[in-house]
Write a protein that holds these residues in place. Structure first.
Motif, short mmCIF file in Angstrom:
data_model
loop_
_atom_site.label_atom_id
_atom_site.label_comp_id
_atom_site.label_asym_id
_atom_site.label_seq_id
_atom_site.Cartn_x
_atom_site.Cartn_y
_atom_site.Cartn_z
N ALA A 36 0.89 -1.23 -0.09
CA ALA A 36 0.10 0.17 -0.10
C ALA A 36 0.96 1.25 0.00
CB ALA A 36 -0.92 -0.17 1.28
N PRO A 37 0.99 1.90 -1.22
CA PRO A 37 1.95 3.14 -1.07
C PRO A 37 1.36 4.30 -0.12
CG PRO A 37 0.45 3.14 -3.13
CD PRO A 37 0.12 1.86 -2.24
N PRO A 38 2.09 5.27 0.47
CA PRO A 38 1.72 6.23 1.22
C PRO A 38 0.80 7.29 0.58
CG PRO A 38 4.02 6.40 0.60
CD PRO A 38 3.57 5.36 0.00
N VAL A 39 1.06 7.35 -0.79
CA VAL A 39 0.25 8.43 -1.54
C VAL A 39 -0.53 7.82 -2.65
CG1 VAL A 39 0.29 10.47 -2.77
CG2 VAL A 39 2.20 10.22 -1.08
N ASP A 40 -1.49 8.22 -2.87
CA ASP A 40 -2.54 7.75 -4.06
C ASP A 40 -2.53 8.73 -5.09
OD1 ASP A 40 -4.23 7.08 -5.96
OD2 ASP A 40 -5.70 6.04 -4.57
N ILE A 41 -1.59 8.79 -6.02
CA ILE A 41 -1.23 9.79 -7.02
C ILE A 41 -2.59 10.06 -7.67
CG2 ILE A 41 -0.05 10.39 -9.08
CD1 ILE A 41 2.46 8.89 -8.03
N ILE A 42 -3.22 9.07 -8.05
CA ILE A 42 -4.54 9.22 -8.95
C ILE A 42 -5.44 10.14 -8.30
CG2 ILE A 42 -6.49 8.11 -9.85
CD1 ILE A 42 -4.92 5.59 -10.43
N ASP A 75 -10.14 11.83 -21.35
CA ASP A 75 -9.86 10.39 -20.42
C ASP A 75 -8.30 10.09 -19.96
OD1 ASP A 75 -12.78 10.02 -20.18
OD2 ASP A 75 -12.70 9.00 -22.26
N ASN A 76 -7.55 10.91 -20.68
CA ASN A 76 -6.00 10.60 -20.38
C ASN A 76 -5.47 11.40 -19.52
OD1 ASN A 76 -6.25 8.82 -22.93
ND2 ASN A 76 -5.72 10.44 -24.26
N PHE A 77 -6.20 11.29 -18.37
CA PHE A 77 -5.75 12.02 -17.06
C PHE A 77 -5.73 11.31 -15.96
CE2 PHE A 77 -6.73 14.66 -13.45
CZ PHE A 77 -5.64 15.71 -13.37
N ALA A 78 -4.70 11.08 -15.07
CA ALA A 78 -4.89 10.45 -13.90
C ALA A 78 -4.92 8.84 -13.97
CB ALA A 78 -5.75 10.94 -12.94
N ARG A 79 -4.24 8.41 -15.05
CA ARG A 79 -4.61 6.99 -15.22
C ARG A 79 -3.21 6.26 -15.04
NH1 ARG A 79 -9.71 5.49 -16.86
NH2 ARG A 79 -10.58 6.96 -17.91
N GLY A 80 -3.44 4.75 -14.77
CA GLY A 80 -2.39 4.13 -14.39
C GLY A 80 -2.42 3.53 -12.97
N HIS A 81 -1.42 3.69 -12.15
CA HIS A 81 -1.45 3.07 -10.91
C HIS A 81 -1.60 4.12 -9.74
CE1 HIS A 81 -0.32 -0.63 -12.78
NE2 HIS A 81 0.47 -0.11 -13.40
N LYS A 82 -1.70 3.84 -8.51
CA LYS A 82 -1.78 4.55 -7.32
C LYS A 82 -0.21 5.27 -7.21
CE LYS A 82 -5.48 2.31 -4.88
NZ LYS A 82 -5.99 1.87 -3.62
N GLN A 83 0.63 4.25 -7.24
CA GLN A 83 2.03 5.01 -7.08
C GLN A 83 2.79 5.40 -8.43
OE1 GLN A 83 0.80 1.84 -7.27
NE2 GLN A 83 2.52 0.33 -7.23
N ALA A 84 2.13 5.38 -9.44
CA ALA A 84 2.85 5.82 -10.82
C ALA A 84 1.74 6.22 -11.92
CB ALA A 84 3.59 4.71 -11.44
N SER A 85 1.44 7.48 -11.86
CA SER A 85 0.21 7.91 -12.76
C SER A 85 0.65 8.93 -13.29
CB SER A 85 -1.04 8.29 -11.82
OG SER A 85 -2.08 8.74 -12.50
N GLY A 86 -0.16 9.51 -14.46
CA GLY A 86 0.20 10.69 -15.07
C GLY A 86 -0.83 11.01 -16.04
N GLY A 87 -0.67 11.62 -17.18
CA GLY A 87 -1.68 11.88 -18.28
C GLY A 87 -1.02 12.36 -19.37
N ILE A 88 -2.00 12.78 -20.41
CA ILE A 88 -1.64 13.45 -21.65
C ILE A 88 -2.78 14.26 -21.86
CG2 ILE A 88 -1.20 13.16 -24.22
CD1 ILE A 88 -0.90 10.23 -23.51
#
Length: 424
Positions: A332-338, A363-376
């Protein structure tokens, strides 16, 4: 006692196995649609080998690699898939949304194998997703667990692929403890160092400006071990070495950038301009070294990857893990990036008749994983997002964030971390 619903629900795993058995026995065409990284490519090759073991004609299995900056939900990708005349489409590690991955008039049956966070999935598809089953399995490990019971040769021929894909996403420090399967036999045959090195090579071509994913897929498909990928005598592998050298130089060039901080100090933003996909690598580097009392994530925004767009990647700062008493390999990461990205986006106060920011950016925003996210997002929308995060706004009493005007005051750039040190 092992969780019976790991790495996904029992019904989802069985549905996926039936799908593979049906596609292998039907005698039609199957198209694999893997993500571009080691996890996606290794997972897809596990599926490929399983289908062949189950009797699927190899010549009737093809791979569709997405275009640079695209995703499986784009109409252009639907058209490309439709032209292949597939009876079965198997999408591996591409993320999940509530929209189709094939055209409306495409009769192909679809299987989704994934581990990216989502509560929405393509309608009509057979879906197996590990995202809600902690610790979250990678897509390659999920594919291995799906396929292992289907044929006696899967364990020996594909276990190393599952390990490499997992190392690609979780790193070489990943703890292979229950509920993860016992892979000790793999690590006796091959060292973690060799597998980590092979992962580095597989990931290099897709980061180049020409988005050379086919070279990585060819290398994986022609290998029977990590050593085959590492062999300098292989022409296929030589391309991987060349790509890695190219990317290492570009990462080095882009790493020496001063960060600016959000108003609350939780985000460090670095802006780069590169036609290569180096923004995730730069984010990972800075996340391991940048420190402040409030810092939670490092965001690297690449303004040169796609025309008119900003591709940004976020990683949790190591100091955030330390404050929480956790490591990068913690379940469980300490921060949920999403959730943090959505929090900033929801600061928007739209004018009358204007859509909220999150609805405007797509829709290309805050995608991926809680610990590794991003967007376009578009360049205009990214500037708006920076304003919502208050990038460069120095709050009263702050000493770690950059002022409202002028250049960032951050002193500890990566020059000090990555320049060669004299030997003693």
């Amino acid at each position: 006692m092992q969780d019976p619903s790991w790495p996904a629900s029992a019904s989802a795993l069985e549905n996926a196995r039936r799908f593979l058995q049906t596609s292998a026995q039907a005698g039609g065409k199957t198209v694999l649609v893997p993500d571009k990284d080691a996890d996606g490519l290794c997972g897809a090759f596990i599926i490929y080998r399983t289908l062949v073991h189950l009797g699927h004609a190899p010549e009737d299995i093809s791979v569709h690699l997405l275009q640079k900056g695209s995703n499986v939900h784009e109409p252009a990708e639907h058209a490309a898939l439709r032209s292949l005349g597939a009876n079965y489409v198997i999408v591996v590690d591409q993320g999940s949304r509530g929209t189709r991955v094939t055209a409306e008039d495409d009769p192909a049956e679809v299987l989704i194998i994934d581990h990216h966070f989502s509560n929405e999935f393509p309608p009509g598809a057979t879906v197996v997703n590990a995202c809600h089953h902690e610790p979250v399995a990678t897509s390659s490990l999920l594919a291995f667990i799906i396929c292992q019971p289907l044929h006696r040769k899967i364990s020996e021929s594909c276990d190393w692929l599952a390990c490499m894909g997992t190392i690609g996403d979780l790193g070489s420090t990943c703890k292979w403890e229950p509920p993860f399967p016992d892979m000790s036999s793999v690590f006796k045959r091959y060292t973690k160092k060799s597998m980590t090195e092979a992962v580095s090579l597989i990931n290099a071509p897709r980061r180049t400006a020409i988005f050379d994913v086919i070279s990585a897929w060819t290398a994986v498909k022609s290998a029977n071990s990590p050593e085959d990928i590492l062999s300098p005598s292989s022409q296929t592998s030589q391309r991987l070495f060349d790509a890695r050298r190219e990317i290492n130089l570009e990462v080095e060039r882009c790493s020496h950038t001063a960060p600016q901080f959000s108003g609350d100090g939780k985000v460090a933003l670095l802006r780069i301009r590169s036609a290569a996909q180096v923004h995730p690598v730069v984010a990972t580097r800075w996340a391991g070294h940048l420190k402040s009392s409030a810092l939670e994530i490092v965001m690297v925004a690449n303004e040169g990857y796609l025309p008119g767009l900003v591709n940004f990647s976020c990683r949790i700062a190591r100091c955030a893990y330390a404050r929480a008493g956790k490591t990068n390999s913690s379940a469980a990461p300490p921060v949920d990036i999403i959730e943090l990205l959505k929090h900033y986006a929801d600061r928007d106060q739209p004018a009358e008749g204007q859509l909220p920011f999150r609805e405007r950016i797509g829709d290309n925003f805050a995608r991926g994983h809680k610990q590794a996210s991003g967007g376009i997002v578009t360049a205009e929308h990214f500037e708006e997002f920076c304003n919502l995060m208050e990038i460069g706004v120095k709050k009263e009493g702050s000493s770690t964030r950059s002022p409202r005007k002028g250049k960032a005051v951050q002193k500890n750039t990566l020059d000090g971390y990555f320049k060669a040190k004299p030997k003693t």
